[in-house]
Write an enzyme that holds these catalytic residues in place. Structure first.
Site, PDB file in Angstrom:
ATOM      1  CB  CYS A 164      32.111  -2.674 -21.977  1.00  0.00           C
ATOM      2  SG  CYS A 164      31.386  -3.615 -20.609  1.00  0.00           S
ATOM      3  CG  HIS A 170      35.287  -0.320 -19.267  1.00  0.00           C
ATOM      4  ND1 HIS A 170      34.283   0.350 -19.904  1.00  0.00           N
ATOM      5  CD2 HIS A 170      34.709  -1.400 -18.685  1.00  0.00           C
ATOM      6  CE1 HIS A 170      33.132  -0.290 -19.722  1.00  0.00           C
ATOM      7  NE2 HIS A 170      33.363  -1.357 -18.987  1.00  0.00           N
ATOM      8  CD  GLU A 220      35.741   3.402 -20.950  1.00  0.00           C
ATOM      9  OE1 GLU A 220      36.542   2.698 -21.590  1.00  0.00           O
ATOM     10  OE2 GLU A 220      34.618   2.991 -20.575  1.00  0.00           O
TER      11      GLU A 220
END
Lengths: 221, 738
Positions: free
Chosen positions: A86, A195, A197
């Site tokens: 990002c 993302h 994560e």
């Protein structure tokens, strides 16, 4: 695997990335302050999401000139792995680690939602855990994720198989050729707007991103 | 403003421009024992403004219950605090930013979010969730699109940059808000119970420290603006709206939390409304000390600022602290690391006075106590809202087509999906949001534990308008129900009380009525008020908003794995309706949107029944018997079924039970204290309900691609979703005017 997450003053996905790395590798990554100009000996550096220095100017532009970025570039030049997520992707482009630039989303609005993606490369340490053409769903959260590069660069990226992920009929930001993530020529730097994560814990609505962290641990161990 | 405003003689016109009545000005003079200078007048005017002094509302706010064994700190501090076990505390508050958001929607909303986060991290908490409660005018009003896009972008712009997820909220559209939109922002933070910071200054001689953004001329008199009605010229007040800088606030947050891990701080207070004035005076008053400021030391963004301007500026992202002696260097280094301005601007004194020096000269000298304690408090005259006549059955006929009515409700502006809004908010950052916007309550994990906080904001303004007492009860009850519906135990609320001009007895009557209903509900549901905010004068040219006491509730789920959502989970499960259905259509969404009428009383809230039904439902969820749950509210049973079907992408087939209630009233009535659950164990659910005296009926079963109510309607879930999801994006894509 020895890893570190770079902490810029406006980073806000640094902890999320650290949690995912910790879960995958069993040990917490080092958290390295942006003002440092040296990195310890590492296998992996994560440039996390957020608003590095506020990003009131061109996103990632100031971060690209920060003291730690010179060390990150040296780490990449040595063949070290860099996971640029990002805002990290935006900085990596500004710093020249990856070609192209991230522009304002075509709709002019911030967008936070899961997007459907297709895995296009499985040769990198980030993507080795996927099947080619695998369909995955990972969240995006950005205002400037509209990937742009000139036609020649895009042709080269595609020709060398360096497009890691493509939005699968679900382009949230207007990116050229539906590009969601790209690799450096040596496949050791991955920049992506989604993302992973946020998609590594079943309680958060999906685990399609977990394979990236697992694969890094296995490949870079 | 001339170089020395203090040389200006105070005239009755200047007093009036400061929003003080002649009687209030007499109190100023007796508090000082002399005429004030302009700076002092400005200080009194903001401290005694409605926004800061709660002069019209104070006597009523005192009647609200504020205590429970789990409440650590109730109203009066920057935010309220509850104990959530294991040494963890949840700190939260909701606040309005209505007036600035109407004038400049992006910055007004953004700084509202920034302000409420500061209230929370001032107390030592890391903000972990933002919520909001928004009211806009009619969707097709010329200003609405611009206001919606600006407010939403502003809320997102600030929260997203801070890295605090915006996890939910509520939105209504009604012509009553055409001239006064409501932007209520809530923030929830987490702290350790042994590291909470308060605002009472202590230690004569201790340094007073200013941190954060420099002081500029922005926002001067914001608190006074928020305490007056609008007229056609209100947009000329744009210069009094502050500009937000979320990156600076992020730095301020991290620096404050880092300093809070040391023992350097005695007291800390954010600079919100009335800026440096309010923060200094409140800290000094709470600590019973005097405070002297050297205004030359205050970091300033502009040159030649007068004392008046410095004291009344509402520049954002600023904090005031009292430090332990000798800790200045520790603190200075932490703020330097984060590149945040740090300045020692004064010290505590034993004089009991608030003293301002500039250029070596005393430019203001006011006794602290009267500035706070002598603030006027009014028992304004009020008129009880007349009760509405019951709605005759003939006035609420069945629709021509039930399916069409349902489609219009789930596709209407108050029933449609809010995805267009919440996809502009980062609702996932911090990676602990386990129930997203769009459900009954958002759920955010307490990082690193099994616990989660459930959060919901609620009020039904059309109910409050028709019957303020019942509306006040309902707002609290619905919030309690939404938290229950995910499996959590409701703990406490914050409130944001938005009303019109309190000097009009009928408006004051709405306020008094809503408070009365809230009080009863908070008591019976053991759901105390621990913080809040009042926003009055939401009127334009004499037309007030609907009474809107927004409730922000927080609940605790000790084991987050016990949570349920509202999506139908799988085919073949029983759908059980819990609670009593009487088919109440007065003030319902059906009446308003399908029959275009707004009559009758709102549904009655039986608080004992709310408590009983909710406690039983929570037990069903925690024991794993209920596999999904949804509370019934706007649009009644039909809309609740449709929402569960759309969320799960799965249909259902139900039959209405034998009853005296007409089918359309059964489907669209808004009787309170009701829930829908799904289960694979209907017999046990029914037995549990019966044992507790809760009415329970098996309506049917999940499955298929359609929602079918026998004899009434059959609609595909895809068609429902289509109309539900399309409304807002299509409307917002229309041409924005103004």
């Amino acid at each position: 695997m020895k890893s570190a997450v770079i902490v810029f003053p406006g980073s806000n996905c640094d902890r999320d990335a650290a949690v995912a790395l910790h879960q995958a590798s069993g040990k917490p990554p080092a958290m390295v302050w942006h003002g440092n100009s040296e990195l310890p000996d590492l296998d992996l550096v994560v440039l996390p999401g957020g608003f590095s220095y506020g990003d009131y100017l061109r996103v990632g532009a100031i971060a690209a000139l920060s003291p730690i970025m010179a060390a990150v570039i040296r780490h990449a030049e040595r063949g070290g792995a860099v996971f640029a997520i990002c805002n990290g992707f935006q900085m990596a482009c500004e710093a020249g680690l990856l070609p192209g630039v991230l522009m304002n989303n075509a709709a002019g609005k911030y967008v936070c939602r899961h997007v459907a993606m297709r895995v296009e490369d499985t040769l990198s340490p980030f993507t080795a855990g996927y099947q080619s053409d695998q369909r995955i769903s990972i969240p995006v959260a950005h205002h400037d994720g509209n990937y742009f590069a000139d036609e020649a660069t895009l042709d080269r990226l595609e020709g060398e198989g360096l497009v890691a992920f493509r939005y699968d009929n679900d382009n949230p930001n207007g990116s050229r050729r539906d590009i969601a993530g790209i690799l450096s020529a040596n496949r050791r730097v991955l920049g992506m707007m989604p993302h992973p994560e946020r998609a590594a814990d079943p309680d958060l609505g999906g685990t399609d991103g977990a394979a990236m962290f697992r694969s890094l641990v296995e490949t870079l161990a | 403003m001339s170089a020395d405003p203090n040389s200006i003689a105070i005239t009755p016109e200047i007093v009036a421009e400061h929003g003080l009545t002649p009687e209030e000005y007499d109190r100023v003079k007796s508090a000082l024992g002399r005429e004030p200078n302009l700076t002092e007048l400005g200080i009194f005017s903001v401290m005694w403004s409605e926004h800061c002094s709660y002069k019209s509302s104070r006597v009523w706010l005192k009647t609200l219950p504020t205590e429970a064994p789990w409440v650590i700190c109730g109203p009066g501090e920057n935010a309220g605090i509850i104990d959530i076990g294991d040494g963890d505390a949840a700190i939260f508050k909701m606040e309005s930013h209505n007036h600035p958001s109407f004038i400049e929607p992006y910055q007004g909303a953004a700084t509202g979010v920034g302000g409420i986060m500061r209230d929370v991290f001032t107390m030592g908490a890391r903000p972990v969730a933002n919520m909001n409660a928004l009211r806009f005018g009619a969707p097709d009003h010329q200003k609405t699109r611009r206001l919606v896009s600006g407010v939403v972008a502003g809320i997102g712009g600030y929260g997203n940059c801070m890295g605090v997820p915006t996890v939910g909220g509520e939105v209504n559209f009604d012509p009553a808000y055409n001239g006064n939109i409501l932007v209520n922002a809530m923030c929830v933070g987490l702290a350790k119970t042994d590291r909470i910071f308060y605002s009472a200054a202590a230690g004569i001689g201790n340094p007073v420290v200013y941190v954060g953004s420099r002081t500029g001329r922005d926002g001067i008199h914001g608190a006074t603006m928020a305490s007056a009605e609008f007229d056609d010229q209100s947009e000329e007040k744009r210069p009094t709206v502050q500009v937000g800088d979320p990156f600076t606030e992020k730095l301020l947050l991290e620096a404050c939390l880092e300093l809070m891990a040391t023992d350097a701080i005695v007291a800390i207070q954010d600079m919100g409304a009335a800026g440096l004035t309010c923060s200094s005076v409140e800290m000094a008053d709470k600590g019973g000390v005097g405070l002297e400021l050297d205004l030359d030391k205050v970091p300033q963004r502009e040159t030649n600022m007068s004392a008046y301007e410095i004291m009344l500026s509402e520049s954002q992202e600023r904090m005031l602290m009292v430090l332990e002696p000798g800790q200045e260097e520790v603190a200075r280094q932490i703020f330097a690391k984060w590149d945040v301005e740090f300045a020692i601007v004064g010290h505590l004194t034993d004089t009991g006075r608030f003293t301002l020096k500039q250029g070596g000269v005393t430019v203001g000298d006011i006794p602290v106590r009267p500035l706070v304690d002598d603030a006027p408090a009014y028992e304004r005259p009020w008129e009880r809202t007349a009760p509405r006549a019951p709605l005759a059955a003939a006035d609420a006929p069945a629709p021509k087509d039930m399916g069409d009515a349902l489609m219009r409700l789930v596709g209407g502006f108050d029933g449609c999906s809010r995805r267009w809004i919440w996809e502009q908010y980062d609702h996932m950052v911090m990676a602990d949001t386990i129930a997203w916007p769009g459900g009954d309550a958002a759920l955010v994990r307490v990082h690193g534990t099994k616990k989660a906080l459930a959060i919901s904001t609620d009020v039904t303004p059309r109910y409050c308008f028709a019957d303020p007492v019942e509306g006040g009860r309902q707002a609290v009850a619905e919030c309690w129900r939404n938290i229950t519906a995910v499996g959590a135990t409701p703990m406490a609320i914050t409130d944001c009380l938005n009303f019109g001009n309190p000097e009009r007895p009928e408006i004051m009557g709405q306020f008094v009525g809503c408070i009365e209903g809230m009080r009863e509900a908070c008591e019976t549901l053991q759901f105390p008020v621990i913080s809040g905010n009042v926003s009055l004068y939401n009127e334009t040219n004499g037309v007030g908003i609907l009474p809107t006491p927004a409730i922000g509730g927080v609940g605790l789920l000790k084991d987050a794995s016990q949570r349920v959502g509202m999506a139908f989970p799988e085919a073949g499960q029983s759908i059980v309706l819990l609670g009593e259905t009487r088919g109440h259509l007065g003030q319902s969404l059906y009446l308003r949107d399908i029959l275009t009428r707004a009559e009758g009383p709102p549904p009655a809230v039986d608080l004992a029944q709310e408590r009983r039904n909710g406690d039983v439902v929570r037990g069903m969820i925690r024991s794993g018997l209920a596999t999904s749950c949804h509370d019934l509210s706007d649009g009644g049973l039909a809309v609740a079924l449709a929402e569960m079907a759309m969320a799960g992408g799965l249909g259902a087939s139900i039959e209405l039970p034998e009853s005296d209630v007409a089918p359309h009233a059964f489907l669209f009535g808004e009787d309170q204290a009701r829930y829908l659950v799904t289960t694979t164990n209907a017999d046990v659910i029914l037995a549990m309900a019966e044992a507790s005296g809760v009415q329970a009926t098996v309506l049917g079963e999940t499955g298929g691609a359609e929602l079918t109510v026998g004899g009434c309607l059959t609609i595909s879930v895809a068609a429902l979703r289509d109309v539900h999801e399309r409304t807002l994006p299509e409307h917002m894509a229309g041409s924005a005017s103004n």
